[in-house]
Structures are given as C-alpha cells and as structure tokens.
Design a protein around this motif. Structure first.
Motif, PDB file in Angstrom:
ATOM      1  N   ILE A  85      27.010  10.186 -11.113  1.00 33.42           N
ATOM      2  CA  ILE A  85      25.996  10.157 -10.009  1.00 33.42           C
ATOM      3  C   ILE A  85      24.638   9.636 -10.638  1.00 33.42           C
ATOM      4  CG2 ILE A  85      24.549  11.291  -8.093  1.00 33.42           C
ATOM      5  CD1 ILE A  85      27.160  12.869  -7.778  1.00 33.42           C
ATOM      6  N   ALA A  86      24.332  10.406 -11.617  1.00 31.96           N
ATOM      7  CA  ALA A  86      22.989  10.155 -12.263  1.00 31.96           C
ATOM      8  C   ALA A  86      22.755   8.837 -12.901  1.00 31.96           C
ATOM      9  CB  ALA A  86      22.315  11.271 -12.932  1.00 31.96           C
ATOM     10  N   GLU A  87      24.039   8.644 -13.605  1.00 34.05           N
ATOM     11  CA  GLU A  87      23.899   7.404 -14.777  1.00 34.05           C
ATOM     12  C   GLU A  87      25.368   6.864 -14.618  1.00 34.05           C
ATOM     13  OE1 GLU A  87      21.230   6.407 -16.113  1.00 34.05           O
ATOM     14  OE2 GLU A  87      19.870   8.074 -16.162  1.00 34.05           O
ATOM     15  N   LYS A  88      25.828   6.087 -13.573  1.00 35.56           N
ATOM     16  CA  LYS A  88      27.027   5.774 -13.549  1.00 35.56           C
ATOM     17  C   LYS A  88      27.319   4.653 -14.820  1.00 35.56           C
ATOM     18  CE  LYS A  88      30.329   3.464 -10.529  1.00 35.56           C
ATOM     19  NZ  LYS A  88      30.942   3.012  -9.221  1.00 35.56           N
ATOM     20  N   ASP A  89      26.540   3.510 -15.017  1.00 39.90           N
ATOM     21  CA  ASP A  89      26.949   2.721 -15.866  1.00 39.90           C
ATOM     22  C   ASP A  89      27.107   3.329 -17.474  1.00 39.90           C
ATOM     23  OD1 ASP A  89      26.924   0.747 -13.955  1.00 39.90           O
ATOM     24  OD2 ASP A  89      24.867  -0.031 -14.207  1.00 39.90           O
ATOM     25  N   LYS A  90      25.912   4.053 -17.695  1.00 39.45           N
ATOM     26  CA  LYS A  90      25.853   4.669 -19.108  1.00 39.45           C
ATOM     27  C   LYS A  90      26.990   5.465 -19.397  1.00 39.45           C
ATOM     28  CE  LYS A  90      20.853   4.493 -19.550  1.00 39.45           C
ATOM     29  NZ  LYS A  90      19.763   5.251 -19.746  1.00 39.45           N
ATOM     30  N   THR A  91      27.520   6.248 -17.980  1.00 37.35           N
ATOM     31  CA  THR A  91      28.639   7.068 -18.293  1.00 37.35           C
ATOM     32  C   THR A  91      30.054   6.410 -18.537  1.00 37.35           C
ATOM     33  OG1 THR A  91      27.923   8.611 -16.839  1.00 37.35           O
ATOM     34  CG2 THR A  91      30.174   8.886 -17.100  1.00 37.35           C
ATOM     35  N   VAL A  92      30.366   5.353 -17.996  1.00 36.15           N
ATOM     36  CA  VAL A  92      31.506   4.314 -17.867  1.00 36.15           C
ATOM     37  C   VAL A  92      31.403   3.856 -19.592  1.00 36.15           C
ATOM     38  CG1 VAL A  92      32.305   2.206 -17.392  1.00 36.15           C
ATOM     39  CG2 VAL A  92      31.484   3.729 -15.495  1.00 36.15           C
ATOM     40  N   ALA A  93      30.059   3.491 -19.922  1.00 35.49           N
ATOM     41  CA  ALA A  93      29.907   2.938 -21.319  1.00 35.49           C
ATOM     42  C   ALA A  93      30.230   4.017 -22.215  1.00 35.49           C
ATOM     43  CB  ALA A  93      28.421   2.204 -21.448  1.00 35.49           C
TER      44      ALA A  93
ATOM     45  N   ASP B 229      10.237  19.507 -15.547  1.00 34.98           N
ATOM     46  CA  ASP B 229      11.510  18.973 -15.279  1.00 34.98           C
ATOM     47  C   ASP B 229      12.222  19.690 -13.996  1.00 34.98           C
ATOM     48  OD1 ASP B 229      12.363  16.872 -16.754  1.00 34.98           O
ATOM     49  OD2 ASP B 229      12.800  17.953 -18.407  1.00 34.98           O
ATOM     50  N   VAL B 230      13.173  18.824 -13.721  1.00 28.88           N
ATOM     51  CA  VAL B 230      14.097  19.676 -12.482  1.00 28.88           C
ATOM     52  C   VAL B 230      14.696  20.814 -13.004  1.00 28.88           C
ATOM     53  CG1 VAL B 230      16.149  18.355 -13.186  1.00 28.88           C
ATOM     54  CG2 VAL B 230      15.823  18.734 -10.811  1.00 28.88           C
ATOM     55  N   TYR B 231      14.755  21.762 -11.981  1.00 26.97           N
ATOM     56  CA  TYR B 231      15.033  23.276 -12.405  1.00 26.97           C
ATOM     57  C   TYR B 231      16.097  23.345 -13.192  1.00 26.97           C
ATOM     58  CZ  TYR B 231      19.017  24.629  -9.794  1.00 26.97           C
ATOM     59  OH  TYR B 231      20.369  24.468  -9.327  1.00 26.97           O
ATOM     60  N   TRP B 232      17.232  22.806 -12.757  1.00 22.14           N
ATOM     61  CA  TRP B 232      18.473  23.083 -13.681  1.00 22.14           C
ATOM     62  C   TRP B 232      18.308  22.552 -15.045  1.00 22.14           C
ATOM     63  CZ3 TRP B 232      21.414  19.117 -15.858  1.00 22.14           C
ATOM     64  CH2 TRP B 232      21.257  17.768 -15.512  1.00 22.14           C
ATOM     65  N   LYS B 233      17.723  21.679 -15.573  1.00 26.20           N
ATOM     66  CA  LYS B 233      17.490  21.387 -16.863  1.00 26.20           C
ATOM     67  C   LYS B 233      16.611  22.532 -17.625  1.00 26.20           C
ATOM     68  CE  LYS B 233      16.748  16.322 -16.957  1.00 26.20           C
ATOM     69  NZ  LYS B 233      15.766  15.251 -17.151  1.00 26.20           N
ATOM     70  N   VAL B 234      15.580  23.152 -16.926  1.00 29.32           N
ATOM     71  CA  VAL B 234      15.122  24.232 -17.643  1.00 29.32           C
ATOM     72  C   VAL B 234      15.817  25.360 -17.791  1.00 29.32           C
ATOM     73  CG1 VAL B 234      13.098  25.883 -17.444  1.00 29.32           C
ATOM     74  CG2 VAL B 234      12.531  23.326 -16.754  1.00 29.32           C
ATOM     75  N   ILE B 235      16.681  25.798 -16.673  1.00 24.71           N
ATOM     76  CA  ILE B 235      17.867  26.875 -16.644  1.00 24.71           C
ATOM     77  C   ILE B 235      18.791  26.447 -17.928  1.00 24.71           C
ATOM     78  CG2 ILE B 235      19.253  28.301 -15.676  1.00 24.71           C
ATOM     79  CD1 ILE B 235      16.454  28.341 -14.695  1.00 24.71           C
TER      80      ILE B 235
ATOM     81  N   ASP C 299      17.203  14.546 -11.017  1.00 24.96           N
ATOM     82  CA  ASP C 299      16.942  15.197  -9.627  1.00 24.96           C
ATOM     83  C   ASP C 299      17.862  14.754  -8.467  1.00 24.96           C
ATOM     84  OD1 ASP C 299      15.799  12.777  -9.770  1.00 24.96           O
ATOM     85  OD2 ASP C 299      14.200  12.988  -8.488  1.00 24.96           O
ATOM     86  N   LYS C 300      18.792  13.620  -8.931  1.00 22.99           N
ATOM     87  CA  LYS C 300      19.793  13.156  -7.871  1.00 22.99           C
ATOM     88  C   LYS C 300      20.986  13.990  -8.029  1.00 22.99           C
ATOM     89  CE  LYS C 300      17.762   8.629  -7.432  1.00 22.99           C
ATOM     90  NZ  LYS C 300      16.583   8.722  -8.373  1.00 22.99           N
ATOM     91  N   VAL C 301      21.430  14.739  -9.121  1.00 21.16           N
ATOM     92  CA  VAL C 301      22.475  15.641  -9.208  1.00 21.16           C
ATOM     93  C   VAL C 301      22.652  16.555  -7.904  1.00 21.16           C
ATOM     94  CG1 VAL C 301      23.747  17.338 -10.610  1.00 21.16           C
ATOM     95  CG2 VAL C 301      22.414  15.462 -11.851  1.00 21.16           C
ATOM     96  N   PRO C 302      23.576  16.674  -7.379  1.00 17.79           N
ATOM     97  CA  PRO C 302      23.604  17.604  -5.928  1.00 17.79           C
ATOM     98  C   PRO C 302      23.584  19.117  -6.427  1.00 17.79           C
ATOM     99  CG  PRO C 302      25.443  15.492  -5.896  1.00 17.79           C
ATOM    100  CD  PRO C 302      24.661  15.627  -7.307  1.00 17.79           C
ATOM    101  N   GLU C 303      23.085  19.898  -5.659  1.00 15.94           N
ATOM    102  CA  GLU C 303      22.877  21.318  -5.871  1.00 15.94           C
ATOM    103  C   GLU C 303      24.060  21.977  -6.472  1.00 15.94           C
ATOM    104  OE1 GLU C 303      21.580  23.010  -2.241  1.00 15.94           O
ATOM    105  OE2 GLU C 303      21.960  25.077  -2.924  1.00 15.94           O
ATOM    106  N   GLY C 304      25.266  21.513  -5.665  1.00 17.12           N
ATOM    107  CA  GLY C 304      26.509  22.100  -6.096  1.00 17.12           C
ATOM    108  C   GLY C 304      27.035  21.911  -7.217  1.00 17.12           C
ATOM    109  N   LEU C 305      26.691  20.592  -8.084  1.00 17.66           N
ATOM    110  CA  LEU C 305      27.217  20.296  -9.272  1.00 17.66           C
ATOM    111  C   LEU C 305      26.122  20.900 -10.214  1.00 17.66           C
ATOM    112  CD1 LEU C 305      28.195  16.370  -9.005  1.00 17.66           C
ATOM    113  CD2 LEU C 305      29.790  18.484  -9.209  1.00 17.66           C
TER     114      LEU C 305
END
Lengths: 85, 335
Positions: free
Chosen positions: A68-76, B17-23, A34-40
């Motif tokens: 943005i959502a999982e910085k450490d896991k992405t880098v790893a 879940d957050v909408y974009w996951k469902v989509i 849910d922290k992923v910005p709308e545009g992304l």
C-alpha cells in the motif's frame, strides 16, 4: 500479480529475516507511512511486540502494508531477492 | 566500575512522525535494553498522551513519560490526571517529566513564562499531591487550586523529573524532584550542575543517591563519525540558537555566531544554518560519533554523577539502525 499468501509461500524460510528486515526498513523510511491502514499498523506493532515479524503472519502484514505504501519499491525489493511476484 | 550497576538509559522521541513509527521505535528501545522512553510534549506535534497510551499497550517493562510537559501549557492538575490514568494501565512504569522551558513554543500561543521557579515548585506539589490521593489546596504565585482531588486510587508513587538549565532551576529541581533532567550533552555543563544539584538536595535533606541525575542529550551514533556528526548538525544549530549567553560563553561560542544561526533559522535559510554550525558547536551541544566515541563521552558524564543517560534527537542518521548500534555496542558496555 500473485496474491499475498502465494508470495509469502514463495519466500524460503532462510530468507524470512532478511525480507522482514528489508520491508520494515522500507516502511519506516516511507513518506507514505500515513497511508498504512489502522488495522495493518496495529498488526505490525503487535507482531513486533511478540517477535513475530519474521514469521509468515508477520511477513504477510508487512507485505500488505508495504504494497500500500510503496508498491513499486516492494515489488523491486522482492524481485531483487529472487522472489517471483 | 563503581555505580555501573545503577546506570540507566533512556530514549527520547519527538512525535513528528505518524504514531506507529514512534511506537515501533519505542518497542525497539525496550528490546534494546533501554530503561525509559520519553515523548516530548509540544502542541504542534502528535499529542504526547496518545503516544504514551500506545506505549503502555505495546510494551511490557520499559518506563515512560512526557519528557517534558510544560505547566504553563497544560495545567498540572490535568498532568496529574493523565499520569494517574497511565499508571492504571502500566503500574510502576510511569514517570513525569516537567519543565518550563521552550519559550518559542510558549510565545507561539501567547503564554507568558512568568515566575518559572514558582511555577515548577507549585506544579510538582500539585502533581504529587493529586497522584498520592490528596486533595490539593494551594494559593500559589502561579497556580491556585481549591481542594481538587481525583476519584480513583493510584497504586504507587509517580516519580517527577524536573527539567532544568539555569543554576536556580537545577537547585530547585534537586530539592523538589525525584530526578533532575538537564538538557545538555557536555561534561562542562554537568560539572557545573553538580554543585547546584547537591545544594538543592541538601535543602530537602536528600542524599544525592536518592536523586536521578539525568543527561538529556542530543545524540547521534554511526560507525562513520562524519555521518553521525552530519545528522547532529541541525539539532546543534537549534540548541545554539536557543541557548542563553552564559551557556554559550561556557563553550566559547560567540554571541555573533549564535545570532547568525538564529537569523538563518528564523528565515528558514537551511543552507546557511548548515554552513554556520561549527564542529565546536556540535562538540559542545551533542554527543555524536562512533560507538567508541559515544561510550567515552557517556562514561565521562557517568563519572561526574549522571545516573540516567537519554539518547535524544537525532539518535543517528537512521533511527532504527542507531538503536541497534546502541543495543549491540553501547548499552552492553554499561550494563
């Protein structure tokens, strides 16, 4: 840390599909989705609809979202694939 | 095999879940060869029409709709308006699932489930009349409408699938619906239902071929059967807890066992819930296992008369991986 475009340039084309798949898996399993910005989020859906998540533009969107959502896991994840971050 | 060409697949998502996951998963389902995507409609989850609007935007051929909306919660005139508006965006891809079940949710908002048969009959009429451009005048037992009409044209008829469980509702669903949507996973439930479907269809002088017979299953697939079954456990628990006595008896599940689960769920004692779900319950109320096991069970339902098979929650231990399995190993077996 390198910029997103620089990281994308370091991914060999033969690994595009693997990196894309791993990033999607990471994002879909993330409790911070849910922290992923709308545009992304919209960019991911549009790229997915158009089969472009394995192309550099799609990879960049995925990478930006997962940083943005999982910085450490992405880098790893990237380092685990031998990609310098 | 006879009827194979007509066999369809649907997938159901609960928008927790957050909408974009469902989509994302809806787009994946379209790419996997599914024919329908259904979004459940509960006030405590994301709004069904927000999700369906996005599905209309990001997909191109898969059909979609609420699965199911409840006329006690949303007035059928508003459902008709929503369906007509979605059909503007995606002509011919919209279907309406309608049902009066889910007493727990209705209780939460203090809505009485009075005269469900009349509610469904009247709701179907209202939605069908409105979406075909008619002014609705109805002095019903549940709904009263005084000449309501929408101010725009709907390009094509919108099929209405009626959710049903008991014999009378199944018969009514076949009589008034374009599809009968049965929330069940076991062949015994469908063997029992087919007689009532035929009865309802004959009341409306319909051929069985004119009806979609839908199995809305609790489904879980994984290459490791134990993992698939584990994922289905919690869903099976809720189904057992919410099933009426005749359904439990049909599957040789005691009232005591169901009551134990109801208590554990009500108290949020999830360890007890898991401990009290038996393999027989999972077998009765879900299709869970390897792709081969799932194919065998889907084929049993197809042979009984099911024409549209819905893979519902949980779909598998990992939804994305399970949709890929369904795409690669299950759908190709039937199409």
């Amino acid at each position: 840390m390198a910029g997103l475009n620089e990281i994308i340039n370091r991914i060999p084309q033969s690994s595009f599909e693997k990196v894309s798949d791993d990033l999607v898996k990471l994002l879909l399993g993330s409790a911070n989705a849910d922290k992923v910005p709308e545009g992304l989020a919209k960019g991911i859906l549009l790229s997915w609809e158009c089969d472009e998540l394995t192309k550099p533009s799609g990879l960049r969107t995925l990478l930006e979202a997962s940083m943005i959502a999982e910085k450490d896991k992405t880098v790893a994840l990237l380092q685990g694939l031998g990609i310098q971050v | 095999m006879e009827g194979m060409a007509m066999f369809k697949f649907g997938i159901e998502f609960v928008p927790t879940d957050v909408y974009w996951k469902v989509i994302y998963h809806a787009i994946q389902a379209e790419k996997a060869g599914y024919d329908y995507v259904w979004i459940t409609d509960h006030f405590n989850n994301r709004n069904v029409y927000v999700l369906l609007t996005n599905i209309a935007v990001y997909t191109n051929k898969i059909k979609f709709g609420p699965g199911v909306t409840n006329p006690y919660m949303i007035h059928p005139i508003m459902t008709a308006q929503s369906m007509a508006s979605l059909n503007d965006m995606a002509p011919g891809r919209v279907a309406c699932g309608l049902g009066t079940g889910d007493k727990t949710t209705l209780d939460m908002v203090g809505v009485e489930r009075a005269k469900p048969l009349a509610a469904v009959r009247e709701a179907v009429r209202i939605i069908r009349d409105v979406t075909t451009g008619k002014a609705v005048k109805l002095e019903g037992e549940v709904f009263k409408v005084a000449g309501a009409k929408i101010n725009f044209k709907v390009a094509n008829p919108i099929p209405i699938f009626v959710g049903a469980q008991g014999p009378k509702m199944i018969s009514l669903a076949a009589e008034v619906g374009d599809g009968v949507l049965i929330n069940a996973s076991h062949r015994k439930d469908f063997e029992d239902a087919m007689g009532h479907i035929k009865e309802g269809a004959s009341k409306a002088c319909k051929k069985l071929d004119d009806l979609e017979v839908v199995a809305a299953t609790s489904f879980s697939v994984h290459e490791d059967a134990a993992k698939a079954q584990k994922a289905a456990t919690i869903v099976a628990a809720f189904i057992v807890a919410g099933s009426p006595e005749p359904i439990l008896q049909r599957h040789n599940i005691s009232i005591e066992a169901a009551n134990k689960l109801r208590d554990a769920i009500a108290k949020g004692m999830w360890k007890d819930v898991f401990a009290n779900v038996t393999p027989d319950m999972i077998e009765a109320f879900s299709i869970a296992g390897t792709p081969d096991t799932c194919i065998e069970k889907i084929d049993q339902l197809r042979k009984i008369g099911v024409t549209l098979f819905i893979t519902g929650s949980p779909i598998g231990p990992n939804v994305r991986d399970s949709i890929n399995l369904i795409k690669n190993k299950i759908i190709p077996h039937f199409k």
